[in-house]
Write a protein that holds these residues in place. Structure first.
Motif, mmCIF file in Angstrom:
data_model
loop_
_atom_site.group_PDB
_atom_site.id
_atom_site.type_symbol
_atom_site.label_atom_id
_atom_site.label_comp_id
_atom_site.label_asym_id
_atom_site.label_seq_id
_atom_site.Cartn_x
_atom_site.Cartn_y
_atom_site.Cartn_z
ATOM 1 N N PRO A 9 0.681 -1.323 0.090
ATOM 2 C CA PRO A 9 -0.036 -0.166 0.010
ATOM 3 C C PRO A 9 0.943 1.284 0.197
ATOM 4 N N ASN A 10 0.319 2.380 -0.452
ATOM 5 C CA ASN A 10 0.843 3.980 -0.963
ATOM 6 C C ASN A 10 2.122 3.657 -2.153
ATOM 7 N N MET A 13 2.289 5.971 -4.535
ATOM 8 C CA MET A 13 2.462 7.194 -4.896
ATOM 9 C C MET A 13 3.546 7.712 -4.409
ATOM 10 N N LEU A 14 4.400 6.673 -4.858
ATOM 11 C CA LEU A 14 6.013 7.106 -4.527
ATOM 12 C C LEU A 14 6.878 8.231 -5.312
ATOM 13 N N ASN A 73 7.797 -5.747 -0.615
ATOM 14 C CA ASN A 73 7.766 -4.928 0.052
ATOM 15 C C ASN A 73 6.425 -4.249 0.631
ATOM 16 N N ALA A 76 3.471 -1.118 4.713
ATOM 17 C CA ALA A 76 2.471 -0.584 6.129
ATOM 18 C C ALA A 76 2.145 -2.266 6.300
ATOM 19 N N HIS A 79 3.989 -4.405 8.966
ATOM 20 C CA HIS A 79 4.246 -4.708 10.669
ATOM 21 C C HIS A 79 2.699 -4.697 11.204
ATOM 22 N N HIS A 99 12.656 -3.498 1.806
ATOM 23 C CA HIS A 99 12.054 -2.035 1.975
ATOM 24 C C HIS A 99 13.675 -0.791 1.642
ATOM 25 N N ILE A 100 12.651 0.389 1.199
ATOM 26 C CA ILE A 100 13.248 1.553 1.077
ATOM 27 C C ILE A 100 14.122 2.040 1.679
ATOM 28 N N PRO A 103 13.254 0.970 8.058
ATOM 29 C CA PRO A 103 12.318 0.832 9.388
ATOM 30 C C PRO A 103 12.456 -0.058 10.161
ATOM 31 N N ARG A 110 7.077 -0.185 13.859
ATOM 32 C CA ARG A 110 7.935 -0.461 12.163
ATOM 33 C C ARG A 110 9.227 -1.316 12.082
HETATM 34 O O1 CA2 Z 1 10.684 1.219 3.760
HETATM 35 C C1 CA2 Z 1 9.618 1.212 3.084
HETATM 36 O O2 CA2 Z 1 9.604 0.688 2.169
HETATM 37 C C2 CA2 Z 1 8.098 0.609 3.852
HETATM 38 O O3 CA2 Z 1 8.133 -0.471 3.786
HETATM 39 C C3 CA2 Z 1 7.711 1.858 3.445
HETATM 40 C C4 CA2 Z 1 5.735 1.227 4.667
HETATM 41 C C5 CA2 Z 1 6.462 1.956 5.379
HETATM 42 O O4 CA2 Z 1 5.079 1.451 6.095
HETATM 43 C C6 CA2 Z 1 7.421 1.244 5.685
HETATM 44 O O5 CA2 Z 1 7.774 1.248 7.301
HETATM 45 C C7 CA2 Z 1 8.824 1.226 4.728
HETATM 46 C C8 CA2 Z 1 5.349 3.214 3.553
HETATM 47 C C9 CA2 Z 1 5.250 3.336 1.999
HETATM 48 C C10 CA2 Z 1 4.655 4.328 1.528
HETATM 49 O O6 CA2 Z 1 5.271 5.609 0.776
HETATM 50 C C11 CA2 Z 1 4.767 6.025 0.137
HETATM 51 C C12 CA2 Z 1 5.812 6.905 -0.755
HETATM 52 C C13 CA2 Z 1 5.249 7.811 -1.224
HETATM 53 C C14 CA2 Z 1 4.613 8.757 0.058
HETATM 54 C C15 CA2 Z 1 3.757 8.002 0.506
HETATM 55 C C16 CA2 Z 1 3.801 7.464 1.890
#
Ligand code: CA2
Length: 144
Positions: A9-10, A13-14, A73, A76, A79, A99-100, A103, A110
Motif C-alpha cells: 500500500p501507498n 505514491m512514490l 515490499n 505498512a 508491521h 524496504h526502501i 524501518p 515499524r
Molecule cells: O521503507 C519502506 O519501503 C517501507 O516498506 C515503506 C512503507 C512503510 O510503512 C514501511 O514502514 C517501510 C510506506 C510506503 C508508503 O510510501 C509512500 C510513498 C510516497 C508518499 C507516501 C508514502
C-alpha cells in the motif's frame, strides 16, 4: 527463472510525497530499473502493486508452482499482516523482504516485521537499489 515482485500500500505514491524517506523517483521508475536488472540477470519478472492486503495474498497464492522467487515490499502490511506471512509460508516460494527506508531506525511500530520469519533475506535502507540486490539474492538462491 521467474520472480514475482510485489509492492504494498501507498507505494504507488512514490515520488509524490515523503522524499526524505522514499526519494524522488516514481513506481514506474522503480519498475523500469527492476526490468533492466532482470534482463541483465537473464530472468523474467512480473511487477504488481496493490493497496489491498487480500489482493497481495491472492497474488502470492497464484504464484504457487509458477514463480521461483518472490521479492516483496509489504509496506505498512509488514508491521501488521499475519495473512501475508501465512501466504508466503503456504506457497513455500523463496521470498526476500525489501524496504526502501530502514524501518528499524524509524518509529517503534515499524520494528516489527511479521513476514521476515518466512523470508530468506531482508534488504532495507538501500533505496531502490535494494530491490536490485533482492533480485540478485533470489537469482543466486535458485542456482544453488
Ligand atoms: O521503507 C519502506 O519501503 C517501507 O516498506 C515503506 C512503507 C512503510 O510503512 C514501511 O514502514 C517501510 C510506506 C510506503 C508508503 O510510501 C509512500 C510513498 C510516497 C508518499 C507516501 C508514502
Amino acid at each position: 527463472m521467474h520472480i514475482l515482485v510485489l509492492n504494498g500500500p501507498n507505494l504507488n505514491m512514490l515520488g509524490i510525497r515523503e522524499p526524505e524517506h522514499y526519494g524522488t523517483q516514481t513506481l514506474a521508475d522503480l519498475i523500469a530499473m527492476i526490468e533492466d536488472e532482470a534482463q541483465r540477470l537473464g530472468i523474467t519478472v512480473e511487477c504488481y502493486q496493490s493497496n489491498h492486503e487480500g489482493d497481495l495474498v491472492d497474488k502470492i497464492q497464484a504464484a504457487y508452482g509458477k514463480a521461483d522467487g518472490i521479492l516483496i515490499n509489504p509496506a505498512a502490511y509488514t508491521h501488521t499482516s499475519v495473512a501475508l506471512l501465512d501466504a508466503v509460508k503456504a506457497v513455500q516460494i523463496p521470498t526476500v523482504e525489501v524496504h526502501i527506508s530502514d524501518p528499524d531506525t524509524r518509529d517503534e511500530f515499524r520494528k516489527i516485521s511479521y513476514i521476515r520469519q518466512a523470508c530468506i533475506a531482508t534488504v532495507k535502507g538501500k533505496g531502490f537499489a535494494g530491490y536490485l540486490e533482492g533480485l540478485r539474492i533470489l537469482a543466486d538462491y535458485a542456482k544453488k
